[in-house]
Every structure is written in structure tokens, then in C-alpha cells.
Design a protein around this motif. Structure first.
Motif, PDB file in Angstrom:
ATOM      1  N   ARG A 522      37.723  33.784  42.098  1.00  0.00           N
ATOM      2  CA  ARG A 522      37.990  34.909  41.189  1.00  0.00           C
ATOM      3  C   ARG A 522      38.748  36.046  41.860  1.00  0.00           C
ATOM      4  O   ARG A 522      39.161  36.984  41.187  1.00  0.00           O
ATOM      5  CB  ARG A 522      36.666  35.431  40.614  1.00  0.00           C
ATOM      6  N   GLU A 524      41.463  38.359  42.951  1.00  0.00           N
ATOM      7  CA  GLU A 524      42.800  38.481  42.363  1.00  0.00           C
ATOM      8  C   GLU A 524      43.591  39.640  42.961  1.00  0.00           C
ATOM      9  O   GLU A 524      44.670  39.974  42.469  1.00  0.00           O
ATOM     10  CB  GLU A 524      42.687  38.659  40.856  1.00  0.00           C
ATOM     11  N   LYS A 635      42.299  34.987  37.931  1.00  0.00           N
ATOM     12  CA  LYS A 635      43.103  34.834  39.147  1.00  0.00           C
ATOM     13  C   LYS A 635      44.428  34.156  38.819  1.00  0.00           C
ATOM     14  O   LYS A 635      45.474  34.520  39.384  1.00  0.00           O
ATOM     15  CB  LYS A 635      42.334  34.012  40.182  1.00  0.00           C
TER      16      LYS A 635
END
Length: 688
Positions: A522, A524, A635
């Protein structure tokens, strides 16, 4: 809406029409707002971090390295000889003669003798080949046939007696020659060649025969017009004293004279025909050869890996036909190295033409404001900026391949031989396929002017197209890479050694094949996404998963289909695996080149380009990463957004990046790619 609240005259059809009208009005307002108000804001927000300052001279020096001088000598010689420059329109036969005069001029007038570098300094040879190919790709291929293939076969497959006899004549072009491997029915499957060389112990000679039409040597460069010798690959047949009559010792190479040295007439027993006009490379005289009881001395066997004595006894330091065959082809791997390296040179020229024109050409823009460069459009950036990044990535990957090959030629290290063999197969296949597609993209990116022959995309595309086929068909070469990966995969679990290119399989494969970390899946943030470790891990994770899954599939299908059937059932999977591995190697070498760059401004520019290359590749295969939960949806969105941003940032320095290729106008030769007065020069070309 409650039907009871509708007026008697208000119908469903009226309501539907009203909805359509409102949507059109909203869409119109939205589009007007973007074009009239938000255009400048988009540019400002994207460029808020400022444009990188790039020292073009430093970057060019880092790119071209120690071979810059020899390439400039090639460029300057042909620039000084307008009579040797290939015109846009030229007939096939005229092109062949011009190509021969170009090669003679390079060797005898300019004093650039490529042959000595084939063995002594391959990196220098490949630099010459890249420069010569930019002058005329036909010339680059003809030079390669003479020195890398014909000459290379003599010095790499022969022994001292062959070098002493033929070296000077090959070097100074007194002995123009051919490389006669491919047959009408057999190209990639060299072990299936049908031409035979039967030993006659009475006369101490080999008899070369073409047993059927399928065994005619086909597409042989230099054969149709200029060649006087050919290295002929044929099955060596030795007489026996049993009922079999002859023993097949496998494919060997033989020097066969094909034309008289003085009269240039075709020699007895040899039939030569012209393969005719081709899609491209018409400066190369490809021909077809048939042999009918052609006798050559026993000494004409190139005997480095296998010899025949006067009494017909066969000796070799290698115990089996397969090992001798592998050693023979291993010595010819330089052709693949050269094609991969030269293909990048073609891509540099095409990218330079397309990007320079895209910076020059202005089209449309905000109302009552000047038109903007077409490279300011996101669609044009999407076409060309990842391509520019790939050009840089391929440059460093193929330069590294050349270094490995040069080291292999010096040391003959067995592990390095295997590494170069697989890596050259993969890079030749991957790079030439990418360049072939990119040439069409560049043509389209330049609109109608890209269609003008004088702007070169047509000739570049046609001449380069065959790079995907010769020196090994790309699909076949990728299968070799996949086969080598599976071999390494098996050895990894048996505790055996791994060659350098595959080290990451040993070091990290278990980690890659475990469940992805839900936290990192996740992440990002830009710092994370531009971290080389994340990028390389992502590439290698994909390769490792593909490798493990195809190994399982092959094991399953082989039980019912056999090994060949299982391989064919999984073929597309295997090709994807090979491409994924090669992309991992390319990225690793690019990251290494960024880290090793001594100039800070050049290093910053290369880091930007490397990040675009990596993230664009990840985004292009985002479905794979999403399917295995390696990348969460947020992401994936961040990767896409950052890729577009990086494309814009690379666009800001695109001019400097292509200038660093250091290709003068007289090398690119396309009017639309001139660094100044492009339109003025273009109009003069057509007669204004």
C-alpha cells in the motif's frame, strides 16, 4: 422523480431530452474550462519543482566513453566524402556498388581497419559498427559479414594456419567473403543443416554437396556479387569400414572458394543466384549457393574444435557432437552482441529525429495565445518519453554486454561464456523487437513529415526490421533464455552455482515467492516509488513468480504431452518469463550506471530517466502485480500518476538528453531533426 408530481404535458421523452442537453452543456463547460483557464495551471503545477540543469557535454562523455574518438573519425570521413553518402532514392544494383565503395573507402582511405578489433578489442569494433550503421545500415551489415562473420569464423573457428593464410586478405578486403550457414529449409535449427562435406582419403579432400533444394544456402550476404570465399557450415561425413559407409560427425565449418581470384568468375561446381530485391538493406548482396561435388583441401576445415587426419581419423578435445556444436556456436555469439548494440544506435537516431521535431513543431494551444510545441501534449509525451528512457536503459545494458563479451574473449572463462551466451540472446531479442516497434511510433509521432523518405523513418524501419530475424530469430532466442532460466532454477534448488546474471534467483527468490507484505503493497509515497530497491524488487518478483509457475506447469503437462508438447503448451508463458528476466537485467544495469555517474547533474538526469523507465514498465504490467496483491489499488494509481509526472519532467530536458547522444546533423540527416533552420533546409530539399 415521483410521477405524481409531473405536469400532464411533461413526458418521459421530454425528461430524457433534458438530461442529454444538461450533460452536453456540462461537458462543454468542462472542456472550455480546461482549454481556456486550466491549461497554464497544469503546466505550472507539473513544473513546480523546476527543470533540471543538465551538463550535456558531461553526460555525452559518460555515455560515449572511450570509443568517442573512433566514431568521430567514421563520421568525419563520410561527411568529407559526399560521393559516398547514400542518396534517398537509389537502385538496388547501384546501392550494392556504393556500399562496396563505402567499405573500401573506410578501410583503405580512412585507415579504419575493423578486423583487428574483432579479436583484440571487440568493444572498439562494436563502436565502429554502430557509427558505420548510422551512415548506412547496409554498410554496417556488409562490414559485419566481412569482418565479424566471415573473418570471425576464420580466426575463432580456425587455427594458426588459417589466420596466417587469410588474415591480411580479409583485413584489407582482398578476400571478400561470406558466411554460409542458413539454408532454405533450416535457419535457426543449425544442427538440422543438410549440406554435407564428405572426406575423400584418397585425394585428401572434402567434397561439398547440396543434397536437395532445401539445403541450398540462402540469404548469404556478399554472395550475390562481391564474395570470393565462403565459410560453409556442413555435416562432416567420414568413411567407415562397416555397413553404414559413413559416420556423421556433426556440423563443422569449411572455407570454400566460390569465385576466381583474378577473373571473379564462379568456380566449377558452384551455382550462385541473387536473392533479389529485399524489404530493406538493399546495399547488401544476398545470394543463394548450391554445391555440386566441390572439392576443397583437408586444410580448409576450420579445425579448432575438431580435426581430421590424413588417414581419416577424427580428433577433438570435446567428447560429443553436442559439445562441439555448442562450442562452435559459442564462438559466433559476437554477432548477437553487435546486433543488440547497433539496434540501440538505430533507436537513438529515430528518437533524436522524433523528439527534435516534436520540440520544433507547434500546433494548437489556448485561445489568443501562441501555439504550443507538440511535445507539450501529454499524448506525445506518452509516446516518446518512455521510449527515450528505454533508449538510455538499453544503451547501458548493451554497453555492459559488450564489456562482458570482451572479457569473455580474453579469459575464456566458462561461467562467463554461459552468461554472455544467454544474455546476448535475450538482449538481442528484446532490444531489436522494441526498436522495430518504436520506429513506427516515431514515424507516427511526426505526422505527415515522418512519411517523407528524406526524414528517414521508412529506410530505418525497413533496414532494421530484419534485425529481429538474423543471428537468431527473436522468438527462438527468448526460448533459449527461458530454457537457461529453468536450468538455473533447477540448480538453485540442488545447491549448484549460478552465473552472475542469475544471482538474484539464489539470493532472494524465496522472499519474492512468499506472500507480498500487505503494508508495503500500500505504500504510495514518491520516495518509496522512486527507490531503486522497490523498482528492482518488483521486476524480480514478477520474474520469480513466472519462473516458479511455468516450472510447475511444465512438470504437469510433461506427464501427458511429453517434454516437447509441454514446452509448446507453455510457450507464451516461457516467452513472457524471458522478457521479464531481461527487463530485470536492463534495470539493474541502468541503476548501476546512475550510481556510477561521476557528474552530479548528469546523475540527477539519469536518475529521473531511470525512474521513468522502471515505473512505466511496472505500470504497463500492472495487472500482474494487482492480481497477486503485490500492489494495492491506491499504489497502482500512485504509480500511474507518478509515471505521467516523470514523463513531463523528462520532457523538460528531452532536448538535452538527445543532444547527449552527440549525433551531428550530418549523421541524423533528417531535415526535420536539424538543430537549426530545419524548415528552411526542408523546403530547400524539395526545391524551394
Amino acid at each position: 422523480m415521483n410521477p405524481s408530481n409531473q405536469s400532464p404535458n411533461h413526458t418521459a421523452e421530454d425528461e430524457s431530452q433534458a438530461v442529454v442537453t444538461r450533460r452536453i452543456q456540462r461537458l462543454s463547460l468542462h472542456l472550455m474550462a480546461i482549454s481556456a483557464q486550466n491549461y497554464d495551471l497544469c503546466i505550472v503545477s507539473c513544473s513546480s519543482r523546476g527543470k533540471l540543469e543538465v551538463d550535456k557535454a558531461q553526460l555525452s562523455r559518460y555515455m560515449r566513453g572511450k570509443h568517442r574518438e573512433i566514431q568521430e573519425r567514421v563520421f568525419e570521413y563520410f561527411n568529407s566524402r559526399p560521393d559516398l553518402q547514400t542518396p534517398v532514392e537509389i537502385l538496388k544494383d547501384d546501392h550494392r556498388e556504393l556500399c562496396w565503395r563505402q567499405l573500401l573507402g573506410l578501410v583503405r582511405e580512412a585507415g579504419i581497419k575493423p578486423f583487428k578489433y574483432v579479436a583484440e578489442d571487440p568493444a572498439q569494433y562494436f563502436a565502429i559498427a554502430e557509427a558505420v550503421g548510422s551512415v548506412d545500415m547496409s554498410l554496417g551489415i556488409k562490414m559485419g559479414v566481412q569482418y565479424s562473420l566471415w573473418g570471425g569464423s576464420v580466426i575463432n573457428l580456425g587455427t594458426k594456419k588459417h589466420r596466417d593464410k587469410y588474415y591480411d586478405g580479409i583485413d584489407n578486403l582482398d578476400y571478400p567473403g561470406c558466411f554460409a550457414m542458413t539454408e532454405l529449409h533450416h535457419g535457426s535449427n543449425v544442427q538440422g543443416l543438410q549440406t554435407v562435406a564428405t572426406f575423400d582419403p584418397i585425394k585428401d579432400e572434402f567434397i561439398i554437396n547440396t543434397p536437395n533444394d532445401g539445403a541450398i544456402k540462402w540469404w548469404i550476404g556478399n554472395a550475390a556479387v562481391h564474395g570470393k570465399f565462403a565459410t560453409v557450415f556442413a555435416k562432416l561425413m567420414l568413411p567407415t569400414h562397416d555397413s553404414k559407409g559413413y559416420s556423421d560427425m556433426g556440423v563443422h565449418a569449411f572455407i570454400v572458394p566460390i569465385r576466381d581470384m583474378k577473373t571473379h568468375q564462379t568456380l566449377p561446381g558452384i551455382e550462385i543466384h541473387d536473392c533479389g530485391h529485399k524489404v530493406g538493406l538493399n546495399g547488401v548482396d544476398n545470394g543463394a549457393l548450391r554445391f555440386c561435388s566441390v572439392r576443397i583441401p583437408r586444410d580448409n576445415l576450420l579445425n579448432r574444435f575438431g580435426d581430421v587426419s590424413r588417414d581419416g581419423k577424427y580428433t577433438s578435445s570435446l567428447p560429443t557432437i553436442n559439445k562441439r556444436f555448442a562450442a562452435t556456436l559459442g564462438e559466433l555469439v559476437g554477432g548477437r552482441v553487435g546486433l543488440a548494440y547497433s539496434s540501440v544506435g538505430v533507436l537513438k537516431i529515430a528518437a533524436t529525429i522524433a523528439i527534435r521535431y516534436s520540440l520544433l513543431r507547434q500546433q494548437f494551444g489556448p485561445p489568443r495565445k501562441p501555439e504550443v510545441s507538440i511535445l507539450d501534449y501529454q499524448s506525445q509525451q506518452h509516446k516518446l518519453m518512455p521510449m527515450l528512457a528505454s533508449t538510455y536503459a538499453f544503451h547501458f545494458a548493451t554497453a555492459n554486454l559488450v564489456e562482458k563479451y570482451s572479457e569473455m574473449k580474453k579469459t575464456h572463462d566458462e561461467q562467463l561464456v554461459g552468461d554472455v551466451h544467454a544474455l546476448s540472446a535475450g538482449l538481442k531479442s528484446y532490444v531489436t523487437s522494441y526498436t522495430a516497434k518504436s520506429l513506427s511510433v516515431c514515424r507516427e509521432a511526426c505526422g505527415g513529415h515522418g512519411y517523407a523518405a528524406v526524414n528517414r523513418f521508412g529506410s530505418l524501419r525497413n533496414d532494421h526490421d530484419i534485425f529481429q530475424t538474423f543471428e537468431g530469430d527473436n522468438t527462438v532466442l527468448l526460448q533459449q533464455v527461458a530454457g537457461d532460466l529453468l536450468k538455473q532454477y533447477k540448480e538453485k534448488f540442488q545447491g549448484g552455482p549460478l552465473t552472475v546474471t542469475w544471482n538474484y534467483l539464489r539470493e532472494s527468490m524465496n522472499a519474492y515467492l512468499s506472500q507480498p507484505n500487505p503494508v508495503t503493497a500500500r505504500w504510495e509515497g514518491e520516495e518509496h516509488l522512486r527507490d531503486p530497491k522497490f523498482q528492482l524488487d518488483a521486476f524480480r518478483y514478477r520474474t520469480s513468480r513466472l519462473l516458479q509457475s511455468v516450472a510447475v506447469r511444465l512438470r504437469k503437462h510433461s506427464k501427458t504431452l511429453g517434454s516437447f508438447g509441454a514446452w509448446n503448451r507453455c510457450l507464451n508463458h516461457l516467452l513472457t518469463l524471458a522478457e521479464s528476466h531481461i527487463e530485470s537485467v536492463i534495470l539493474a544495469k541502468f541503476i548501476e550506471a546512475v550510481q556510477n555517474c561521476p557528474d552530479p547533474s548528469s546523475r540527477a538526469a539519469l536518475k529521473l530517466v531511470c525512474d521513468l523507465y522502471a515505473l512505466n514498465r511496472i505500470w504497463n504490467d500492472i495487472g500482474t502485480y494487482r492480481n497477486v496483491d503485490y500492489v494495492a489499488p491506491n499504489k497502482a494509481k500512485a504509480i500511474h500518476k507518478l509515471t505521467e509526472y516523470l514523463s513531463f519532467q523528462v520532457r523538460n530536458i528531452a532536448g538535452e538528453l538527445i543532444d547527449a547522444f552527440d549525433l551531428p546533423d550530418y549523421v541524423t540527416r533528417a531535415p526535420i531533426a536539424r538543430q537549426s533552420d530545419a524548415y528552411a533546409y526542408y523546403t530547400q530539399i524539395v526545391g524551394f
